[in-house]
Design a protein around this motif. Sequence first.
Motif, PDB file in Angstrom:
ATOM      1  N   GLN A  63      87.208  21.802  20.829  1.00  0.00           N
ATOM      2  CA  GLN A  63      87.765  21.277  22.076  1.00  0.00           C
ATOM      3  C   GLN A  63      86.998  21.888  23.244  1.00  0.00           C
ATOM      4  OE1 GLN A  63      91.915  22.216  21.609  1.00  0.00           O
ATOM      5  NE2 GLN A  63      92.292  20.324  20.472  1.00  0.00           N
ATOM      6  N   LYS A  64      86.006  21.162  23.705  1.00  0.00           N
ATOM      7  CA  LYS A  64      85.051  21.644  24.710  1.00  0.00           C
ATOM      8  C   LYS A  64      85.748  22.190  25.961  1.00  0.00           C
ATOM      9  CE  LYS A  64      80.887  19.836  27.048  1.00  0.00           C
ATOM     10  NZ  LYS A  64      80.984  20.594  28.234  1.00  0.00           N
ATOM     11  N   ALA A  65      86.663  21.435  26.520  1.00  0.00           N
ATOM     12  CA  ALA A  65      87.332  21.872  27.752  1.00  0.00           C
ATOM     13  C   ALA A  65      88.106  23.170  27.537  1.00  0.00           C
ATOM     14  CB  ALA A  65      88.266  20.771  28.265  1.00  0.00           C
ATOM     15  N   ASN A  66      88.774  23.288  26.400  1.00  0.00           N
ATOM     16  CA  ASN A  66      89.536  24.508  26.118  1.00  0.00           C
ATOM     17  C   ASN A  66      88.619  25.712  25.936  1.00  0.00           C
ATOM     18  OD1 ASN A  66      91.814  22.927  26.204  1.00  0.00           O
ATOM     19  ND2 ASN A  66      92.182  22.940  24.013  1.00  0.00           N
ATOM     20  N   VAL A  67      87.509  25.515  25.250  1.00  0.00           N
ATOM     21  CA  VAL A  67      86.554  26.616  25.042  1.00  0.00           C
ATOM     22  C   VAL A  67      85.960  27.048  26.380  1.00  0.00           C
ATOM     23  CG1 VAL A  67      84.332  27.237  24.006  1.00  0.00           C
ATOM     24  CG2 VAL A  67      86.025  25.979  22.661  1.00  0.00           C
ATOM     25  N   GLU A  68      85.565  26.081  27.202  1.00  0.00           N
ATOM     26  CA  GLU A  68      84.990  26.423  28.501  1.00  0.00           C
ATOM     27  C   GLU A  68      86.013  27.129  29.395  1.00  0.00           C
ATOM     28  OE1 GLU A  68      83.367  22.685  29.782  1.00  0.00           O
ATOM     29  OE2 GLU A  68      81.553  22.984  28.574  1.00  0.00           O
ATOM     30  N   ARG A  80      81.238  25.812  36.926  1.00  0.00           N
ATOM     31  CA  ARG A  80      80.482  24.857  37.743  1.00  0.00           C
ATOM     32  C   ARG A  80      78.989  24.931  37.446  1.00  0.00           C
ATOM     33  NH1 ARG A  80      83.494  23.525  43.096  1.00  0.00           N
ATOM     34  NH2 ARG A  80      85.593  24.110  42.495  1.00  0.00           N
ATOM     35  N   GLU A  81      78.580  25.996  36.774  1.00  0.00           N
ATOM     36  CA  GLU A  81      77.164  26.183  36.457  1.00  0.00           C
ATOM     37  C   GLU A  81      76.850  25.946  34.994  1.00  0.00           C
ATOM     38  OE1 GLU A  81      75.574  29.746  39.066  1.00  0.00           O
ATOM     39  OE2 GLU A  81      77.480  30.235  38.100  1.00  0.00           O
ATOM     40  N   TYR A  82      77.797  26.278  34.114  1.00  0.00           N
ATOM     41  CA  TYR A  82      77.514  26.254  32.684  1.00  0.00           C
ATOM     42  C   TYR A  82      78.594  25.514  31.914  1.00  0.00           C
ATOM     43  CZ  TYR A  82      74.299  29.959  33.977  1.00  0.00           C
ATOM     44  OH  TYR A  82      73.310  30.672  34.569  1.00  0.00           O
ATOM     45  N   GLY A  83      78.189  24.972  30.780  1.00  0.00           N
ATOM     46  CA  GLY A  83      79.122  24.336  29.858  1.00  0.00           C
ATOM     47  C   GLY A  83      78.717  24.681  28.439  1.00  0.00           C
ATOM     48  N   VAL A  84      79.573  24.370  27.506  1.00  0.00           N
ATOM     49  CA  VAL A  84      79.317  24.659  26.097  1.00  0.00           C
ATOM     50  C   VAL A  84      78.870  23.372  25.414  1.00  0.00           C
ATOM     51  CG1 VAL A  84      80.352  25.440  23.941  1.00  0.00           C
ATOM     52  CG2 VAL A  84      81.025  26.507  26.092  1.00  0.00           C
ATOM     53  N   SER A  85      77.771  23.436  24.669  1.00  0.00           N
ATOM     54  CA  SER A  85      77.295  22.257  23.952  1.00  0.00           C
ATOM     55  C   SER A  85      77.391  22.426  22.444  1.00  0.00           C
ATOM     56  CB  SER A  85      75.861  21.922  24.344  1.00  0.00           C
ATOM     57  OG  SER A  85      74.992  22.978  24.012  1.00  0.00           O
TER      58      SER A  85
END
Length: 114
Positions: A63-68, A80-85
């Motif tokens: 769950q990308k949003a939860n991990v971020e 705002r700078e990084y996300g998890v792929s």
Amino acid sequence: MSSETVAMMQGFFRQFAESDFAIAGNAHAFGDWAAKQTYIALANMMTTAALIGIDSTPIEGFQKANVEKLLADKGLIGPREYGVSVMAAFGYRADEPKRAKTRQAVGDVVQWVE
């Protein structure tokens, strides 16, 4: 770097983004391309880990949003700078596999094209 070098690199990147891969101006396409680039680093990390006896596995389907959010709440990323792929787990196996590893012959899985 000199200003000439920076300008040259910006020109290469502009051509890449606008012409070669046509990702300029398309945030979704650019994000997809950037996420794919993480797999290059991930593959190198996993190979290096294997060389020193550490097991690893890539993880998708999280769950990308939860991990971020978790990482941002812990102060590990600026959302705002990084996300998890992609994620990966590294560690040591508790038990040896029940059966020996097997490999196919190189000639059965590789075709050399000249």
